[in-house]
Enzyme design. Structure first.
Site, PDB file in Angstrom:
ATOM      1  N   TRP A   1      30.489  47.520  33.986  1.00  0.00           N
ATOM      2  CA  TRP A   1      31.858  47.188  33.609  1.00  0.00           C
ATOM      3  C   TRP A   1      32.338  48.227  32.576  1.00  0.00           C
ATOM      4  O   TRP A   1      31.586  48.597  31.678  1.00  0.00           O
ATOM      5  CB  TRP A   1      31.919  45.770  33.017  1.00  0.00           C
ATOM      6  CG  TRP A   1      33.267  45.478  32.440  1.00  0.00           C
ATOM      7  CD1 TRP A   1      34.392  45.155  33.140  1.00  0.00           C
ATOM      8  CD2 TRP A   1      33.646  45.542  31.061  1.00  0.00           C
ATOM      9  NE1 TRP A   1      35.456  45.015  32.280  1.00  0.00           N
ATOM     10  CE2 TRP A   1      35.029  45.244  30.991  1.00  0.00           C
ATOM     11  CE3 TRP A   1      32.962  45.827  29.886  1.00  0.00           C
ATOM     12  CZ2 TRP A   1      35.733  45.217  29.784  1.00  0.00           C
ATOM     13  CZ3 TRP A   1      33.676  45.805  28.687  1.00  0.00           C
ATOM     14  CH2 TRP A   1      35.034  45.498  28.646  1.00  0.00           C
TER      15      TRP A   1
ATOM     16  N   ASP B   1      47.191  37.955  33.238  1.00  0.00           N
ATOM     17  CA  ASP B   1      46.509  36.655  33.159  1.00  0.00           C
ATOM     18  C   ASP B   1      47.126  35.769  32.073  1.00  0.00           C
ATOM     19  O   ASP B   1      47.492  36.245  31.001  1.00  0.00           O
ATOM     20  CB  ASP B   1      45.036  36.965  32.809  1.00  0.00           C
ATOM     21  CG  ASP B   1      44.131  35.783  33.005  1.00  0.00           C
ATOM     22  OD1 ASP B   1      44.628  34.705  33.355  1.00  0.00           O
ATOM     23  OD2 ASP B   1      42.917  35.967  32.816  1.00  0.00           O
TER      24      ASP B   1
ATOM     25  N   ARG C   1      32.018  34.592  33.269  1.00  0.00           N
ATOM     26  CA  ARG C   1      33.318  34.447  32.632  1.00  0.00           C
ATOM     27  C   ARG C   1      33.779  32.984  32.729  1.00  0.00           C
ATOM     28  O   ARG C   1      34.952  32.687  32.926  1.00  0.00           O
ATOM     29  CB  ARG C   1      34.357  35.370  33.273  1.00  0.00           C
ATOM     30  CG  ARG C   1      35.383  35.840  32.254  1.00  0.00           C
ATOM     31  CD  ARG C   1      36.501  36.641  32.880  1.00  0.00           C
ATOM     32  NE  ARG C   1      37.408  37.093  31.832  1.00  0.00           N
ATOM     33  CZ  ARG C   1      38.664  37.424  32.022  1.00  0.00           C
ATOM     34  NH1 ARG C   1      39.191  37.380  33.222  1.00  0.00           N
ATOM     35  NH2 ARG C   1      39.419  37.812  31.033  1.00  0.00           N
TER      36      ARG C   1
ATOM     37  N   LYS D   1      48.990  42.049  41.124  1.00  0.00           N
ATOM     38  CA  LYS D   1      47.655  42.556  40.761  1.00  0.00           C
ATOM     39  C   LYS D   1      46.674  41.468  41.180  1.00  0.00           C
ATOM     40  O   LYS D   1      46.689  40.366  40.634  1.00  0.00           O
ATOM     41  CB  LYS D   1      47.599  42.808  39.256  1.00  0.00           C
ATOM     42  CG  LYS D   1      46.247  43.258  38.725  1.00  0.00           C
ATOM     43  CD  LYS D   1      46.389  43.581  37.235  1.00  0.00           C
ATOM     44  CE  LYS D   1      45.079  43.894  36.558  1.00  0.00           C
ATOM     45  NZ  LYS D   1      45.257  44.011  35.094  1.00  0.00           N
TER      46      LYS D   1
ATOM     47  N   ASP E   1      43.146  40.181  41.258  1.00  0.00           N
ATOM     48  CA  ASP E   1      41.923  40.415  40.483  1.00  0.00           C
ATOM     49  C   ASP E   1      40.757  39.610  41.042  1.00  0.00           C
ATOM     50  O   ASP E   1      40.946  38.651  41.802  1.00  0.00           O
ATOM     51  CB  ASP E   1      42.209  40.016  39.026  1.00  0.00           C
ATOM     52  CG  ASP E   1      41.357  40.770  38.033  1.00  0.00           C
ATOM     53  OD1 ASP E   1      40.344  41.363  38.434  1.00  0.00           O
ATOM     54  OD2 ASP E   1      41.696  40.746  36.836  1.00  0.00           O
ATOM     55  N   MET E   2      39.546  39.969  40.666  1.00  0.00           N
ATOM     56  CA  MET E   2      38.334  39.268  41.111  1.00  0.00           C
ATOM     57  C   MET E   2      37.285  39.557  40.054  1.00  0.00           C
ATOM     58  O   MET E   2      36.759  40.658  39.991  1.00  0.00           O
ATOM     59  CB  MET E   2      37.932  39.861  42.464  1.00  0.00           C
ATOM     60  CG  MET E   2      36.866  39.141  43.231  1.00  0.00           C
ATOM     61  SD  MET E   2      35.210  39.664  42.763  1.00  0.00           S
ATOM     62  CE  MET E   2      34.262  38.967  44.073  1.00  0.00           C
ATOM     63  N   ASN E   3      37.041  38.557  39.201  1.00  0.00           N
ATOM     64  CA  ASN E   3      36.317  38.856  37.964  1.00  0.00           C
ATOM     65  C   ASN E   3      34.878  38.383  37.866  1.00  0.00           C
ATOM     66  O   ASN E   3      34.340  38.309  36.762  1.00  0.00           O
ATOM     67  CB  ASN E   3      37.094  38.289  36.770  1.00  0.00           C
ATOM     68  CG  ASN E   3      38.186  39.244  36.337  1.00  0.00           C
ATOM     69  OD1 ASN E   3      37.995  40.448  36.338  1.00  0.00           O
ATOM     70  ND2 ASN E   3      39.335  38.704  35.987  1.00  0.00           N
TER      71      ASN E   3
ATOM     72  N   ASP F   1      38.591  48.771  33.308  1.00  0.00           N
ATOM     73  CA  ASP F   1      39.172  48.119  32.130  1.00  0.00           C
ATOM     74  C   ASP F   1      39.078  49.019  30.908  1.00  0.00           C
ATOM     75  O   ASP F   1      39.650  48.712  29.863  1.00  0.00           O
ATOM     76  CB  ASP F   1      38.465  46.789  31.849  1.00  0.00           C
ATOM     77  CG  ASP F   1      39.014  45.672  32.726  1.00  0.00           C
ATOM     78  OD1 ASP F   1      40.079  45.874  33.341  1.00  0.00           O
ATOM     79  OD2 ASP F   1      38.381  44.607  32.802  1.00  0.00           O
TER      80      ASP F   1
HETATM   81  C1  GLA Z   1      40.245  41.717  34.410  1.00  0.00           C
HETATM   82  C2  GLA Z   1      41.178  42.864  34.685  1.00  0.00           C
HETATM   83  C3  GLA Z   1      42.050  43.115  33.486  1.00  0.00           C
HETATM   84  C4  GLA Z   1      42.838  41.863  33.168  1.00  0.00           C
HETATM   85  C5  GLA Z   1      41.888  40.706  32.959  1.00  0.00           C
HETATM   86  C6  GLA Z   1      42.634  39.401  32.834  1.00  0.00           C
HETATM   87  O1  GLA Z   1      39.312  42.044  33.459  1.00  0.00           O
HETATM   88  O2  GLA Z   1      40.470  44.021  35.016  1.00  0.00           O
HETATM   89  O3  GLA Z   1      42.922  44.189  33.711  1.00  0.00           O
HETATM   90  O4  GLA Z   1      43.721  41.590  34.217  1.00  0.00           O
HETATM   91  O5  GLA Z   1      40.976  40.563  34.050  1.00  0.00           O
HETATM   92  O6  GLA Z   1      41.803  38.320  32.645  1.00  0.00           O
END
Ligand code: GLA
Length: 728
Positions: A198, A366, A442, A475, A477-479, A547
């Site tokens: 990351w 977010d 997370r 956007k 996302d997938m965290n 990020d």
């Molecule tokens: C991820 C994305 C960030 C942001 C956060 C929000 O980490 O890469 O750019 O959008 O989620 O929780």
């Protein structure tokens, strides 16, 4: 066009503008690999097949079939029947056996390129592409294989895919399906792969190729921060502009294996495909499995040659978005500006100031839904939080539009928080194993997208928001990674399908979204760049790269990313300092210069930064408008790498017609008592005459290319310059 068949000898020759790939049949049944490299005029003599050189051809050495199988350069090696190297396919049949052997049955050549049902793939019309399909069969299993090869006439690329149909009577479990396998001589190559974590994605790493296997891979359910679905074989000593390089890239966003195996006979077996770990796909009678596409390229023009080929391929034949050849709106994203702490007024204040500076779109990140005031809650509850945004999204989007900006929004549709209304009503919608509490990451779980009602819910959650207001950008996302691989929906003999079904469902969701909202600008993201891969690029013309927005950290991240992807695809923003990830302070100008080698945007509280920096934004916006056509469409040349020299970074983008070039130079660390550096600018037309902006002198292209120019001497660290060169 690009494919020739020599019937007498059973040889196919596949040509791209500068490469040839030759396949032959041994003993009328074994599909073998003969040659891949620089383009050649004919198919050569049979001697290439090493006829008579036992044990290559089995008829010459009937007593020892096993050593034939174990040394034959196979196009798609089977399993358990004499070839001890890594197989391309393996099965578990009804009797519990794993053997499989695809033997040649026929071929077909046609203009154009087929799509792959449910999967992203490069495309090209009948005027650009020609396809060879080789059919093979395992008679015992009743398993039919189609090996699909497409050549392009405008890029040095051959794509490959495989489909496997169960034509037998009993179900068969596929336990491994690699998309491509390539056997070649082990000459003096090094293996190049991309690695990271990351916030430090896609660092280049070379390694020696030893006997046995060496690989990169992911079993995380995403292509991952850690490794990349790519490998290259680079001739020792290959530079940016010279030397043979073979590149292999996988058009897929889930688990992968990219492997090289060096055998006892000094051959290499290169393979790329879905990682066999956690994979088991049940094929009922009549069903077909489609393996994702692999891209292969070969160049003598070094790493840069490979990069430019892939950039062209992806820009012309993979990205479909209406934005692919267009300037993207300059956006400002509120993530690093506010994190979860925002409301309508705060966002509108940012929008107003952004408008004054020439920014074109506000993206709300977010925190706008459910009770999402931190990252412990509410994923899945995609209803707007009216405490933060009274009057809802429509009001906010309308107000932002009134200010004169477009409006964009963040989603993380594939996830579910244990603390959410969705989880309370559907705990079985999360991926989990019976009797085990799933591992949190997370503080969230992953939705079981193999389940139709879950994907339906996810689709409606996103689409209804997009229908409710004027939203120009998403956007996606997938965290977190996938763990605890159990589905309450899939039958027990289909649990091994979960990871691949998950990826197919993500593709289906994005496909459907783009069909309903064809003008939407989609940016994929995954905790930064964990799903930056050609699969996602098929759906979104840009992907958030990392990020880590620190300009200096970004040099290596963007270098590794631009090794494979066009700059137009690389999400890059100017953020505030001290940088939120590494705490480094860099000049605002440098942050701008580095972000210009990507989609360009801002990620800071524009209402709170210093006046001097704010004043620079309109200047940076002007640079973006001036240079983005060139950056987006031009040819990319890496001149120097801070990753290697620990001192400075330099790259150029040259227009396709060689009429202009933009060189970015970043002095990372200053040195004492040193003279300026010479920079040689590749890619210019030798006979054209150019002027460097700000200077009187005129130079021929070959002068700039060979004698070069001197980089500016700066005082201090982290300084940068843009050098613009134009034909006179
Ligand atoms: C991820 C994305 C960030 C942001 C956060 C929000 O980490 O890469 O750019 O959008 O989620 O929780």
């Amino acid at each position: 066009m690009g494919i020739i068949y020599e019937e007498e000898r059973g040889i196919w020759k596949l040509d791209t503008p500068h490469t040839s790939y030759i396949i032959g049949i041994a003993d009328k049944q074994y599909i073998g690999h003969i040659y891949y490299g620089a383009r050649i005029r004919d198919c050569g003599g049979c001697s290439w097949m090493r006829t008579g050189e036992a044990p290559f051809v089995p008829s010459e050495n009937m007593r020892d079939k096993c050593s034939f199988m174990d040394s034959f350069p196979a196009e798609y090696p089977g399993n358990g029947v004499g070839d001890f190297r890594e197989s391309a396919v393996s099965v578990r049949d009804e009797a519990g056996n794993t053997a499989v052997q695809p033997l040649y049955t026929g071929y077909r050549i046609y203009a154009g390129k087929p799509s792959i049902p449910g999967l992203p793939a490069t495309f090209g019309g009948e005027d650009v592409c020609e396809t060879l399909e080789l059919s093979a069969r395992d008679e015992v299993l009743g398993l039919a294989f189609t090996l699909v090869y497409t050549v392009f006439s405008d890029v040095d690329v051959i794509t490959r895919s495989v489909r496997i149909t169960n034509e037998g009577e009993k179900p068969i479990a596929l336990t491994k399906v690699m998309t491509m396998s390539l056997d070649m001589d082990a000459e003096d190559y090094r293996m190049l792969t991309l690695h990271g974590s990351w916030a430090r994605e896609r660092r280049m790493e070379y390694r020696e190729i030893g006997y046995g296997k060496q690989s990169a891979g992911s079993v995380r359910g995403e292509s991952s921060h850690q490794e990349h679905p790519f490998l290259a074989l680079a001739e020792r000593g290959a530079t940016q502009e010279r030397g043979t390089v073979y590149g292999f890239h996988f058009v897929y966003s889930g688990n992968f294996l990219a492997q090289v195996e060096k055998s006892q006979f000094d051959s290499l077996r290169v393979q790329l495909g879905i990682h066999p770990q956690e994979f088991c796909w049940k094929l009922e009678q009549g069903q077909t499995f489609y393996a994702p596409e692999a891209v292969q390229t070969c160049t003598r023009e070094g790493l840069g040659g490979m990069s430019r080929t892939l950039h062209d391929l992806y820009r012309k034949h993979l990205i479909r978005s209406p934005y692919r050849n267009k300037k993207r709106p300059i956006l400002i994203n509120n993530w690093e500006a506010t994190y979860f702490d925002f409301d309508t007024e705060k966002l509108l204040a940012i929008a107003r100031e952004a408008k004054r500076c020439g920014i074109e779109m506000l993206v709300m990140d977010d925190g706008w839904f459910g009770r999402r005031n931190d990252d412990n809650t509410s994923l899945g509850d995609w209803q707007v939080n009216e405490e933060k945004l009274p009057g809802g999204l429509k009001r906010l989007a309308d107000e932002v539009n009134k200010i004169g900006l477009k409006f964009g929004i963040w989603f993380e549709p594939e996830m579910i928080s244990p603390d959410s209304e969705l989880y309370r009503s559907h705990p079985d919608w999360a991926i989990a194993l019976p009797g085990r509490k799933p591992c949190r990451a997370r503080n969230q779980y992953v939705l079981d997208l193999s389940r139709p009602e879950v994907t339906e819910y996810v689709y409606e959650a996103v689409a209804s928001v997009l229908r409710s207001a004027d939203i120009a950008y998403v956007k996606w996302d997938m965290n977190r990674q996938l763990t605890d691989l159990g589905s309450a929906f899939l039958e027990k003999d289909r649990q091994g399908e979960l990871m691949h079904r998950y990826v197919l469902a993500v593709y289906a969701l994005q496909e459907r979204l783009l069909a309903e909202f064809p003008e939407l600008l989609l940016e994929n993201c995954s905790g930064g760049g964990a799903r930056f891969d050609p699969g996602m690029l098929y759906y979104s013309p840009q992907i958030w790269c990392s990020d880590d927005t620190d300009a200096i950290e970004r040099l290596a991240i963007q270098e590794g990313t631009a090794l494979l992807y066009p700059l137009s695809a690389i999400g890059a923003h100017v953020s505030d300092c001290p940088n939120h990830t590494v705490g480094r302070i860099t000049p605002f100008a440098t942050r701008g210069h580095v972000a210009l080698a990507g989609t360009f945007g801002y990620e800071l509280d524009i209402t709170a930064i210093g006046e001097e920096e704010r004043k620079m934004i309109p200047e940076q916006v002007a640079l973006y408008h001036r240079y983005n056509d060139l950056v987006r469409e031009g040819d990319y040349y890496r001149i120097a790498s801070y990753r290697e020299n620990h001192s400075y970074d330099c790259y150029a983008v040259v227009a396709k017609d060689r009429s202009e070039a933009l060189v970015t130079y970043v002095q990372v660390l200053n040195r004492a008592n040193c003279r300026s550096r010479r920079i040689r600018i590749p890619g210019l037309a030798p006979e054209k005459r150019y002027r460097i902006e700000g200077q009187e002198a005129v130079y021929y292209g070959d002068t700039l290319q060979n004698a070069g120019i001197f980089a500016p001497l700066f005082r201090g660290d982290f300084q940068s310059a843009l050098i613009y060169i134009r034909e006179v």
